[in-house]
Design an enzyme around this catalytic site. Structure first.
Site, mmCIF file in Angstrom:
data_model
loop_
_atom_site.group_PDB
_atom_site.id
_atom_site.type_symbol
_atom_site.label_atom_id
_atom_site.label_comp_id
_atom_site.label_asym_id
_atom_site.label_seq_id
_atom_site.Cartn_x
_atom_site.Cartn_y
_atom_site.Cartn_z
ATOM 1 N N ASP A 23 0.831 -1.219 0.000
ATOM 2 C CA ASP A 23 0.000 0.000 0.000
ATOM 3 C C ASP A 23 0.863 1.266 0.000
ATOM 4 O OD1 ASP A 23 -2.367 1.398 -0.020
ATOM 5 O OD2 ASP A 23 -2.713 1.227 2.144
ATOM 6 N N HIS A 40 2.310 3.331 -9.110
ATOM 7 C CA HIS A 40 2.082 1.894 -9.326
ATOM 8 C C HIS A 40 3.277 1.270 -10.055
ATOM 9 C CE1 HIS A 40 -1.803 2.309 -7.651
ATOM 10 N NE2 HIS A 40 -2.338 2.966 -8.662
ATOM 11 N N LEU A 134 10.829 -20.287 -4.569
ATOM 12 C CA LEU A 134 9.886 -19.414 -3.858
ATOM 13 C C LEU A 134 8.505 -19.547 -4.497
ATOM 14 C CD1 LEU A 134 9.302 -16.970 -1.891
ATOM 15 C CD2 LEU A 134 9.998 -15.454 -3.750
HETATM 16 C C1 IPE Z 1 -5.580 -2.713 -0.192
HETATM 17 O O1 IPE Z 1 -5.233 -1.378 -0.289
HETATM 18 C C2 IPE Z 1 -5.491 -3.374 -1.538
HETATM 19 C C3 IPE Z 1 -4.154 -3.483 -2.111
HETATM 20 C C4 IPE Z 1 -3.035 -3.140 -1.552
HETATM 21 C C5 IPE Z 1 -4.109 -4.060 -3.418
HETATM 22 P P1 IPE Z 1 -6.314 -0.217 -0.471
HETATM 23 O O2 IPE Z 1 -5.528 1.018 -0.608
HETATM 24 O O3 IPE Z 1 -7.261 -0.548 -1.562
HETATM 25 O O4 IPE Z 1 -7.102 -0.263 0.913
HETATM 26 P P2 IPE Z 1 -7.948 0.852 1.685
HETATM 27 O O5 IPE Z 1 -8.926 1.417 0.694
HETATM 28 O O6 IPE Z 1 -6.983 1.903 2.146
HETATM 29 O O7 IPE Z 1 -8.573 0.127 2.830
HETATM 30 C C1 IPE Z 2 -1.590 0.246 -3.384
HETATM 31 O O1 IPE Z 2 -1.376 1.610 -3.412
HETATM 32 C C2 IPE Z 2 -1.853 -0.318 -4.757
HETATM 33 C C3 IPE Z 2 -3.251 -0.731 -4.981
HETATM 34 C C4 IPE Z 2 -4.219 -0.701 -4.120
HETATM 35 C C5 IPE Z 2 -3.563 -1.235 -6.299
HETATM 36 P P1 IPE Z 2 -2.576 2.645 -3.400
HETATM 37 O O2 IPE Z 2 -2.956 2.937 -4.806
HETATM 38 O O3 IPE Z 2 -3.684 2.174 -2.540
HETATM 39 O O4 IPE Z 2 -1.872 3.910 -2.753
HETATM 40 P P2 IPE Z 2 -2.498 4.942 -1.701
HETATM 41 O O5 IPE Z 2 -3.023 4.140 -0.562
HETATM 42 O O6 IPE Z 2 -3.580 5.681 -2.419
HETATM 43 O O7 IPE Z 2 -1.334 5.805 -1.322
HETATM 44 MG MG MG Z 3 -4.113 2.417 -0.556
#
Ligand code: IPE
Ligand code: IPE
Ligand code: MG
Length: 246
Positions: A23, A40, A134
Site C-alpha cells: 500500500d 504503481h 519461492l
Molecule cells: C488494499 O489497499 C489493496 C491493495 C493493496 C491491493 P487499499 O488502498 O485498496 O485499501 P484501503 O482502501 O486503504 O482500505
Molecule cells: C496500493 O497503493 C496499490 C493498490 C491498491 C492497487 P494505493 O494505490 O492504494 O496507494 P495509496 O493508498 O492511495 O497511497
Molecule cells: Mg491504498
C-alpha cells in the site's frame, strides 16, 4: 553464555509464509507531484526487489495483494493503468521468474478479469509450475469475504448433490475450497504505508497471523524493511490461545 547468545539460541524460525499488503503507491506519487500510475510503476519495481529479498532470506511463500475486489471502485483510468501494468510485467517477467525458480500462482475471482489477462495468468502458472525457490501468489480481484462466499457455494452445491452432509463440514473442508488450498496460512502479514487494517485480505487465513505495520510507502520498500519486519515477527510469542511456554 551472553544474553545475546541466549536470545539467538531461542530465536524462533523465520516465517515460512509472508503476505504483504503493498500500500501507498498513490501517496508516493503525490509526494513527488507525479500521476498515481507512476506510483504503481514504482510499486512494481519494489515487488521485484522483494522477490529477490525473499529468496535470499529463505522465505518459502510470498503472497502479495495487488488488486482487491473493492479496487474496481477507483476511477476507470486508474483501473486501466493497473491492468496495463499487470499485463506488461507478467509478460516481461515470466522468463526471469522461471529462471530464478519462482512458482507463480494467483488468488481471487477470475470471472471478473479480462480474457487476455486470464490467458497471461494461465501461461505464467504453466511456465513456472516447476519452480522450487519461492512460491509467489498474487491476489488479483481478490477479497477475503468473496473468497469465503465462493468456497461456501461450492460446499453448498456438494451438499445439494448429496456428496456431503452439512454436519461433516469442518475447517479443513472449507479451507480446501478456498483459493489458497494447499498454501499454508501466512505466519506474518506486513502492510506498508502506515495503514493498520487488513482491507479484506486473507480474512480466513489470517486468524493467527502476526501483523507488522510499517510507515514506509510501498515503492520505497526494500530488503532492509523485510528484514526488520521478520525481526519483529521473531520477537512475537505465538500462543494460539494456549499458555506461553517459557
Ligand atoms: C488494499 O489497499 C489493496 C491493495 C493493496 C491491493 P487499499 O488502498 O485498496 O485499501 P484501503 O482502501 O486503504 O482500505
Ligand atoms: C496500493 O497503493 C496499490 C493498490 C491498491 C492497487 P494505493 O494505490 O492504494 O496507494 P495509496 O493508498 O492511495 O497511497
Ligand atoms: Mg491504498
Amino acid at each position: 553464555m551472553s544474553a545475546a547468545e541466549q536470545k539467538s539460541e531461542t530465536k524462533p524460525p523465520p516465517p515460512q509464509h509472508v503476505a504483504v499488503i503493498m500500500d501507498g503507491n498513490g501517496r508516493w506519487a503525490k509526494l513527488r507531484g507525479l500521476p498515481r500510475a507512476a506510483g504503481h510503476q514504482a510499486g512494481a519495481e519494489a515487488l521485484r526487489r522483494t522477490l529477490r529479498a525473499c529468496i535470499e532470506l529463505g522465505i518459502g511463500y510470498l503472497t502479495v495483494f495487488a488488486f482487491s475486489s473493492e479496487n474496481w471502485k477507483r476511477p476507470e483510468a486508474e483501473v486501466d493503468d493497473l491492468m496495463g501494468l499487470l499485463r506488461f510485467y507478467l509478460k516481461k517477467e515470466i522468463s526471469h521468474l522461471k529462471g530464478r525458480g519462482i512458482h507463480l500462482g494467483f488468488l481471487g475471482d477470475r470471472t471478473g478479469l479480462a480474457p487476455d489477462i486470464l490467458e497471461i495468468m494461465a501461461h505464467a502458472e504453466r511456465e513456472t509450475a516447476d519452480g522450487k525457490a519461492l512460491n509467489v501468489t498474487v491476489a488479483l480481484n481478490y477479497g477475503g469475504r468473496d473468497e469465503i462466499i465462493r468456497a461456501v457455494r461450492t460446499l453448498a452445491k456438494e451438499c445439494c448433490e448429496g456428496q456431503l452432509s452439512p454436519e461433516a463440514i469442518d475447517e479443513e473442508m472449507l479451507a480446501a475450497r478456498l483459493d489458497t488450498a494447499g498454501i499454508p496460512d501466512p505466519d506474518l502479514i506486513v502492510r506498508t504505508s502506515g495503514e493498520q487494517r487488513l482491507s479484506n485480505f486473507l480474512s480466513w487465513q489470517s486468524a493467527y497471523s502476526e501483523m507488522v505495520f510499517i510507515p514506509v510507502l510501498w515503492p520505497d520498500f526494500g530488503r532492509a524493511d523485510m528484514e526488520a519486519a521478520i525481526d519483529e515477527y521473531q520477537q512475537r510469542d505465538r500462543r494460539y490461545g494456549a499458555v506461553a511456554v517459557s
